[in-house]
Design a protein around this motif. Structure first.
Motif, PDB file in Angstrom:
ATOM      1  N   LEU A 156       0.816  -1.217   0.000  1.00  0.00           N
ATOM      2  CA  LEU A 156       0.000   0.000   0.000  1.00  0.00           C
ATOM      3  C   LEU A 156       0.852   1.271   0.000  1.00  0.00           C
ATOM      4  O   LEU A 156       0.409   2.307  -0.472  1.00  0.00           O
ATOM      5  CB  LEU A 156      -0.943   0.002   1.211  1.00  0.00           C
ATOM      6  CG  LEU A 156      -2.178  -0.892   1.059  1.00  0.00           C
ATOM      7  CD1 LEU A 156      -2.838  -1.142   2.414  1.00  0.00           C
ATOM      8  CD2 LEU A 156      -3.184  -0.287   0.084  1.00  0.00           C
ATOM      9  N   TYR A 157       2.059   1.191   0.561  1.00  0.00           N
ATOM     10  CA  TYR A 157       2.910   2.392   0.515  1.00  0.00           C
ATOM     11  C   TYR A 157       4.146   2.205  -0.372  1.00  0.00           C
ATOM     12  O   TYR A 157       5.094   2.976  -0.308  1.00  0.00           O
ATOM     13  CB  TYR A 157       3.286   2.884   1.914  1.00  0.00           C
ATOM     14  CG  TYR A 157       3.914   1.891   2.876  1.00  0.00           C
ATOM     15  CD1 TYR A 157       5.131   1.269   2.613  1.00  0.00           C
ATOM     16  CD2 TYR A 157       3.283   1.618   4.092  1.00  0.00           C
ATOM     17  CE1 TYR A 157       5.702   0.401   3.513  1.00  0.00           C
ATOM     18  CE2 TYR A 157       3.851   0.739   5.016  1.00  0.00           C
ATOM     19  CZ  TYR A 157       5.066   0.138   4.720  1.00  0.00           C
ATOM     20  OH  TYR A 157       5.648  -0.734   5.616  1.00  0.00           O
ATOM     21  N   SER A 158       4.110   1.171  -1.199  1.00  0.00           N
ATOM     22  CA  SER A 158       5.236   0.932  -2.101  1.00  0.00           C
ATOM     23  C   SER A 158       5.272   2.006  -3.205  1.00  0.00           C
ATOM     24  O   SER A 158       4.223   2.452  -3.670  1.00  0.00           O
ATOM     25  CB  SER A 158       5.063  -0.449  -2.744  1.00  0.00           C
ATOM     26  OG  SER A 158       5.997  -0.613  -3.770  1.00  0.00           O
ATOM     27  N   PRO A 159       6.461   2.393  -3.666  1.00  0.00           N
ATOM     28  CA  PRO A 159       6.514   3.390  -4.750  1.00  0.00           C
ATOM     29  C   PRO A 159       5.891   2.885  -6.042  1.00  0.00           C
ATOM     30  O   PRO A 159       5.453   3.672  -6.880  1.00  0.00           O
ATOM     31  CB  PRO A 159       8.018   3.652  -4.927  1.00  0.00           C
ATOM     32  CG  PRO A 159       8.716   2.535  -4.229  1.00  0.00           C
ATOM     33  CD  PRO A 159       7.801   2.016  -3.182  1.00  0.00           C
ATOM     34  N   ASP A 160       5.830   1.546  -6.238  1.00  0.00           N
ATOM     35  CA  ASP A 160       5.199   1.033  -7.461  1.00  0.00           C
ATOM     36  C   ASP A 160       3.801   0.459  -7.198  1.00  0.00           C
ATOM     37  O   ASP A 160       3.304  -0.356  -7.966  1.00  0.00           O
ATOM     38  CB  ASP A 160       6.104   0.026  -8.192  1.00  0.00           C
ATOM     39  CG  ASP A 160       6.813  -0.936  -7.257  1.00  0.00           C
ATOM     40  OD1 ASP A 160       6.407  -1.015  -6.074  1.00  0.00           O
ATOM     41  OD2 ASP A 160       7.761  -1.604  -7.703  1.00  0.00           O
ATOM     42  N   SER A 161       3.185   0.934  -6.151  1.00  0.00           N
ATOM     43  CA  SER A 161       1.773   0.597  -5.915  1.00  0.00           C
ATOM     44  C   SER A 161       0.930   1.224  -7.033  1.00  0.00           C
ATOM     45  O   SER A 161       1.331   2.222  -7.630  1.00  0.00           O
ATOM     46  CB  SER A 161       1.368   1.183  -4.558  1.00  0.00           C
ATOM     47  OG  SER A 161      -0.014   1.076  -4.375  1.00  0.00           O
ATOM     48  N   ASN A 162      -0.186   0.640  -7.368  1.00  0.00           N
ATOM     49  CA  ASN A 162      -1.084   1.239  -8.360  1.00  0.00           C
ATOM     50  C   ASN A 162      -2.523   0.932  -7.960  1.00  0.00           C
ATOM     51  O   ASN A 162      -2.752   0.221  -6.970  1.00  0.00           O
ATOM     52  CB  ASN A 162      -0.714   0.735  -9.779  1.00  0.00           C
ATOM     53  CG  ASN A 162      -0.978  -0.755  -9.953  1.00  0.00           C
ATOM     54  OD1 ASN A 162      -2.055  -1.244  -9.634  1.00  0.00           O
ATOM     55  ND2 ASN A 162       0.028  -1.473 -10.448  1.00  0.00           N
ATOM     56  N   PRO A 163      -3.515   1.442  -8.682  1.00  0.00           N
ATOM     57  CA  PRO A 163      -4.899   1.237  -8.221  1.00  0.00           C
ATOM     58  C   PRO A 163      -5.283  -0.234  -8.073  1.00  0.00           C
ATOM     59  O   PRO A 163      -6.061  -0.602  -7.189  1.00  0.00           O
ATOM     60  CB  PRO A 163      -5.736   1.912  -9.312  1.00  0.00           C
ATOM     61  CG  PRO A 163      -4.822   2.947  -9.892  1.00  0.00           C
ATOM     62  CD  PRO A 163      -3.457   2.358  -9.843  1.00  0.00           C
ATOM     63  N   ILE A 164      -4.723  -1.116  -8.930  1.00  0.00           N
ATOM     64  CA  ILE A 164      -5.074  -2.537  -8.844  1.00  0.00           C
ATOM     65  C   ILE A 164      -4.435  -3.170  -7.607  1.00  0.00           C
ATOM     66  O   ILE A 164      -5.087  -3.890  -6.842  1.00  0.00           O
ATOM     67  CB  ILE A 164      -4.615  -3.294 -10.121  1.00  0.00           C
ATOM     68  CG1 ILE A 164      -5.320  -2.739 -11.355  1.00  0.00           C
ATOM     69  CG2 ILE A 164      -4.863  -4.801  -9.989  1.00  0.00           C
ATOM     70  CD1 ILE A 164      -6.796  -2.999 -11.414  1.00  0.00           C
TER      71      ILE A 164
END
Ligand code: NAD
Length: 363
Positions: A183-191
């Motif tokens: 959830l707080y990863s730099p490569d998190s995305n809406p999916i």
């Protein structure tokens, strides 16, 4: 008010997921889809009966059972498995077990290109990732390779019924840690954000249900569903401080994997809460509005699990060296990590004291 404009990269992995009670009966059909005709079944020494059951279901396709899967994927074990695979002219792998067994399958794939069907029996999530950590000469080295992702994953809730209530809680919290960091990863995305929140929601509801009645399939099914989503998050994003710490602690002190994640998770969340308010809000929603740190400590206490790093084997003088190694490592994190703050956090976790939500002395 609308959120700011979106910008992201999402690369779904082409894995086939077969989910459901008794889904294992489909193993021969799934092996046929992949044109497997000489299969090596992989498992741990403790799960030989489950490995034999898989071999029986595979019938003439089963060409061998290798049951030496061990935690931290020792290279020596992998090499023995590769020798057997070559001798028996194996053309496909079926791994049944926890992260250690799926890891052995990945390590064999890395060296032989043999494709794998994974049948996970814990919530560790390795079956959904392209990550492999291997140990040789006391050092664990992690690498990524797209080819090691299992082609097919069979999630059969019946196979998790033998996981003890405490084992289920430890493994389930290991899964929640993947989603929380996604959830707080730099490569998190809406999916990945959707998967992470729903994965945590499912496990937050399922783990107390399993503690209440370990024989009830509804709780087990929900936990396995959550584990799938959380494992998918692990496979799609880059993890932060929590996973880095577990990697360093596991390598240095050989701490038990799921237990180490479970003990540390409330401290990691407390540490990062200040730097990731959006992620914490999502985790709180997933816990139905309960404070997730209190809720996790509560689940751990109810399961009877150990609650401090010292109880699970970390030596009291291990903090300094761990802080040094983590500070030298490169990893993304929503809050800047200083040696002082990390040392305060680890010391608190070492003794199992209450996680300091104020940010570990805000050092
Ligand atoms: P594990 O696979 O080591 O299993 C622990 C024990 O539980 C073993 O004895 C196993 O046989 C037994 N077990 C498994 N399922 C059971 C069941 N349903 N009923 C009864 N006993 C059962 O434990 P784990 O936590 O699943 O996996 C930990 C390992 O996986 C670590 O080595 C870790 O590094 C790795 N891992 C890798 C990734 C990745 O993406 N590469 C992700 C998560 C974990």
């Amino acid at each position: 008010m609308l959120p700011p404009p979106l910008a992201f990269v999402h690369e779904p992995s082409p894995q086939r997921i077969v989910f459901g009670a008794s889904a294992l009966v489909r193993i021969a059909e799934e092996a046929e889809r992949l044109n497997f005709s000489r299969i090596m079944v992989l498992t741990s020494p403790e799960q030989v009966p489950q490995g034999q059951a898989v071999a029986e279901l595979l019938g003439w396709r089963a060409a061998g059972l290798f049951s030496e899967a061990t935690m931290h994927t020792p290279v020596a074990v992998t090499e023995r498995a590769c020798v057997v695979a070559r001798q028996k002219q194996i053309d496909g792998l079926v791994a049944i077990g926890g992260g250690s067994t799926v890891g052995l399958g990945k390590a064999v794939t890395l060296r032989t290109d043999l494709p794998q069907i994974a049948i996970p029996t814990t919530y560790a999530g390795s079956e959904m990732t392209d990550l492999i950590g291997q140990t040789a000469d006391g050092r664990k080295v992690t690498e990524r390779s797209p080819k090691i992702r299992p082609k097919t994953v069979i999630y059969d809730v019946d196979l998790t019924l033998s996981l003890s209530p405490m084992g289920s809680v430890l493994s389930g919290l290991n899964a929640i840690a993947h989603a929380a960091e996604a959830l707080y990863s730099p490569d998190s995305n809406p999916i990945t954000a959707l998967m992470a929140e729903d994965g945590i929601r499912a496990l937050a509801a399922a783990l107390p249900a399993i503690l209440t009645d370990p024989t009830e399939r509804a709780g087990r099914s929900e936990a396995l569903y959550g584990a799938w989503l959380c494992g998918s998050c692990l496979g799609s994003t880059t993890m932060g401080l929590h996973h880095k710490l577990c990697h360093v602690l596991g390598g240095a002190f050989n701490l038990p994997h799921a237990e180490m994640h479970s003990v540390l998770l409330p401290y990691s969340l407390a540490f990062n809460a200040v730097g990731a308010p959006g992620a914490m809000a999502a985790v709180t929603r997933a816990f139905q509005g309960r404070d997730p740190i209190i809720a996790i400590v509560d689940i751990l206490a109810k399961s009877g699990a150990r609650r401090s790093l010292s109880e699970i084997g970390m030596p009291a003088d291990g903090v300094e060296a761990t802080v040094r190694t983590v500070m030298e490592a490169d990893f993304p994190n929503p809050r800047k990590v200083t040696a002082e703050a990390l040392s305060a956090m680890l010391t608190t976790a070492l003794h199992g004291e209450t996680p300091d939500r104020a940010g570990f002395a805000a050092a």
